[in-house]
Design a protein around this motif. Sequence first.
Motif, PDB file in Angstrom:
ATOM      1  N   ASP A   1       0.875  -0.898  -0.068  1.00  0.00           N
ATOM      2  CA  ASP A   1       0.215   0.184   0.411  1.00  0.00           C
ATOM      3  C   ASP A   1       0.948   1.210   0.306  1.00  0.00           C
ATOM      4  O   ASP A   1       0.427   2.242  -0.151  1.00  0.00           O
ATOM      5  CB  ASP A   1      -1.129  -0.410   0.955  1.00  0.00           C
ATOM      6  N   ARG A   2       2.273   1.414  -0.147  1.00  0.00           N
ATOM      7  CA  ARG A   2       2.714   2.289  -0.234  1.00  0.00           C
ATOM      8  C   ARG A   2       2.629   3.232  -1.445  1.00  0.00           C
ATOM      9  O   ARG A   2       2.763   2.372  -2.806  1.00  0.00           O
ATOM     10  CB  ARG A   2       4.667   1.734  -0.212  1.00  0.00           C
ATOM     11  N   PRO A   3       2.523   4.679  -1.628  1.00  0.00           N
ATOM     12  CA  PRO A   3       2.266   5.196  -2.790  1.00  0.00           C
ATOM     13  C   PRO A   3       3.699   5.213  -4.007  1.00  0.00           C
ATOM     14  O   PRO A   3       4.828   4.626  -3.132  1.00  0.00           O
ATOM     15  CB  PRO A   3       2.139   6.537  -2.582  1.00  0.00           C
ATOM     16  N   ASP A   4       2.767   4.484  -5.155  1.00  0.00           N
ATOM     17  CA  ASP A   4       4.280   3.815  -6.299  1.00  0.00           C
ATOM     18  C   ASP A   4       4.949   2.735  -6.224  1.00  0.00           C
ATOM     19  O   ASP A   4       5.740   2.244  -7.418  1.00  0.00           O
ATOM     20  CB  ASP A   4       5.614   5.393  -6.785  1.00  0.00           C
ATOM     21  N   PHE A   5       4.988   2.495  -5.305  1.00  0.00           N
ATOM     22  CA  PHE A   5       5.269   0.761  -5.210  1.00  0.00           C
ATOM     23  C   PHE A   5       4.463  -0.102  -5.696  1.00  0.00           C
ATOM     24  O   PHE A   5       3.477  -0.185  -5.513  1.00  0.00           O
ATOM     25  CB  PHE A   5       5.670   0.265  -3.325  1.00  0.00           C
ATOM     26  N   THR A   6       4.650  -0.773  -6.687  1.00  0.00           N
ATOM     27  CA  THR A   6       3.791  -1.488  -7.909  1.00  0.00           C
ATOM     28  C   THR A   6       4.796  -2.915  -7.493  1.00  0.00           C
ATOM     29  O   THR A   6       4.162  -4.176  -8.635  1.00  0.00           O
ATOM     30  CB  THR A   6       3.119  -1.284  -9.048  1.00  0.00           C
ATOM     31  N   CYS A   7       5.899  -3.778  -7.607  1.00  0.00           N
ATOM     32  CA  CYS A   7       5.937  -4.693  -7.581  1.00  0.00           C
ATOM     33  C   CYS A   7       6.762  -4.988  -6.346  1.00  0.00           C
ATOM     34  O   CYS A   7       7.338  -4.713  -5.578  1.00  0.00           O
ATOM     35  CB  CYS A   7       7.132  -4.551  -7.933  1.00  0.00           C
ATOM     36  N   PHE A   8       6.400  -6.624  -6.179  1.00  0.00           N
ATOM     37  CA  PHE A   8       6.499  -7.365  -4.474  1.00  0.00           C
ATOM     38  C   PHE A   8       7.063  -8.392  -4.613  1.00  0.00           C
ATOM     39  O   PHE A   8       6.596  -9.229  -5.042  1.00  0.00           O
ATOM     40  CB  PHE A   8       5.166  -6.911  -3.292  1.00  0.00           C
ATOM     41  N   GLN A   9       7.813  -8.911  -3.079  1.00  0.00           N
ATOM     42  CA  GLN A   9       8.423 -10.061  -3.145  1.00  0.00           C
ATOM     43  C   GLN A   9       7.740 -10.504  -1.690  1.00  0.00           C
ATOM     44  O   GLN A   9       7.571  -9.858  -0.899  1.00  0.00           O
ATOM     45  CB  GLN A   9       9.922  -9.891  -2.301  1.00  0.00           C
ATOM     46  N   ALA A  10       7.399 -11.323  -1.632  1.00  0.00           N
ATOM     47  CA  ALA A  10       6.398 -11.820  -0.655  1.00  0.00           C
ATOM     48  C   ALA A  10       7.275 -13.133   0.092  1.00  0.00           C
ATOM     49  O   ALA A  10       8.744 -13.391  -0.210  1.00  0.00           O
ATOM     50  CB  ALA A  10       5.532 -12.888  -1.115  1.00  0.00           C
ATOM     51  N   GLY A  11       7.163 -13.569   1.265  1.00  0.00           N
ATOM     52  CA  GLY A  11       7.919 -14.790   2.120  1.00  0.00           C
ATOM     53  C   GLY A  11       7.981 -15.850   1.657  1.00  0.00           C
ATOM     54  O   GLY A  11       7.590 -16.507   0.029  1.00  0.00           O
ATOM     55  N   SER A  12       8.978 -16.673   2.023  1.00  0.00           N
ATOM     56  CA  SER A  12       9.391 -17.689   1.195  1.00  0.00           C
ATOM     57  C   SER A  12       8.226 -19.188   1.662  1.00  0.00           C
ATOM     58  O   SER A  12       7.311 -19.141   1.706  1.00  0.00           O
ATOM     59  CB  SER A  12      10.617 -18.757   2.263  1.00  0.00           C
ATOM     60  N   GLU A  13       8.744 -20.034   0.724  1.00  0.00           N
ATOM     61  CA  GLU A  13       7.468 -21.779   0.785  1.00  0.00           C
ATOM     62  C   GLU A  13       7.473 -21.668   1.949  1.00  0.00           C
ATOM     63  O   GLU A  13       6.615 -22.318   2.256  1.00  0.00           O
ATOM     64  CB  GLU A  13       8.305 -22.060   0.222  1.00  0.00           C
TER      65      GLU A  13
END
Length: 355
Positions: free
Chosen positions: A311-323
């Motif tokens: 939800d941070r402004p202008d961030f459109t690409c994210f790394q999720a957690g591990s398996e």
Amino acid sequence: MRNLIVAATLCAVVGIVVFAGAGQTPAPQTPAPNADPYANNAAPGAMQFPLAAPAGKDSGAMMTAPAGAVNTGPFDALKWKYGTAFNPPAGSKIWNPVKLKMMAGGKVTGGTVFSGTDPETYCAMANAGYDFIWTEMQHDARDWQAVARMWRACPYAKAVPGVRVAYTDEREIQHALDAGALVVVVSTVDSKAEAIEARNWTYFPPLGRRSNGGGQAFDPAMWGNVPGGYRNTINDNVVLIEMIETLDGLKDADEIAKVPGVTAVFAASGDLGNFSGYRQGSPDYERAINIVHDAAIKAGKRLCGPMAWRDRPDFTCFQAGSETAAIAKGVAAELGSLLNTQGKPEVGPFASPKQ
């Protein structure tokens, strides 16, 4: 006597079959696409090379071009006019769903396979709903053969194969791409020079310097049959994300983001704290993140960070957690109020420790 006649008849039949088979020409096999026009010599010893240098003589090629050449005069690499043999066909469309989503401004998620080597675990993550899988090769000791096996197990899963490599290294990046990576994340990019180096090993000429070495990426079971051909279209489809994690990286953030071929810059939430000495939420830490933000915005590139910043402004690409984190969260969601309601024996190895 009868046995002799039967045997003779069988021999005659076998002979006819063998003779007929010997007279048949096997169907020609279509060679795999290759940048080397002489890689498949259909007539050994009989091929002609009209423009080859005369045997035992200096052809003078460094100073003089053959008749009909586009590049004339003395050879000059800086002025070389590239041929069109490996251009994408006219009207080619993007076939990498991650690149397509980024171009549309959508929010892209990468699920992390941190230490797993089991193809079934990888495929479960790849079909869980992420856009790409961030296969960890910076902090894990797994080898490229294990990675290639995982990617080959389910190339057309919902999430495309992606990887984080440890540094701007030709061997690491080309191993990733030849194995089939469609998203390449390069860690600790500290300067414009390093950003260019990472770009060079990610892209084929003329934008980069990736070697045409083959690998399973070229196989029809992976990307060999994509519209327009893999070699001709991968430059338009690969996603290159460069991570800014250090004070040196912050200093050169604007120049890193502007490098042609860089799709996105990643504000490394953990290591920007590690290298700056400040925790998230403090003014100095937030200033560092905003420097990366500003660099991406000015260069018109995508901006990446951890999933917590969705939800941070202008961030459109994210790394999720591990398996392992995904398993724990999935179990928690499934069990609900039944989570961690195990029985409490008074004795034995599962007994609660005495106070």
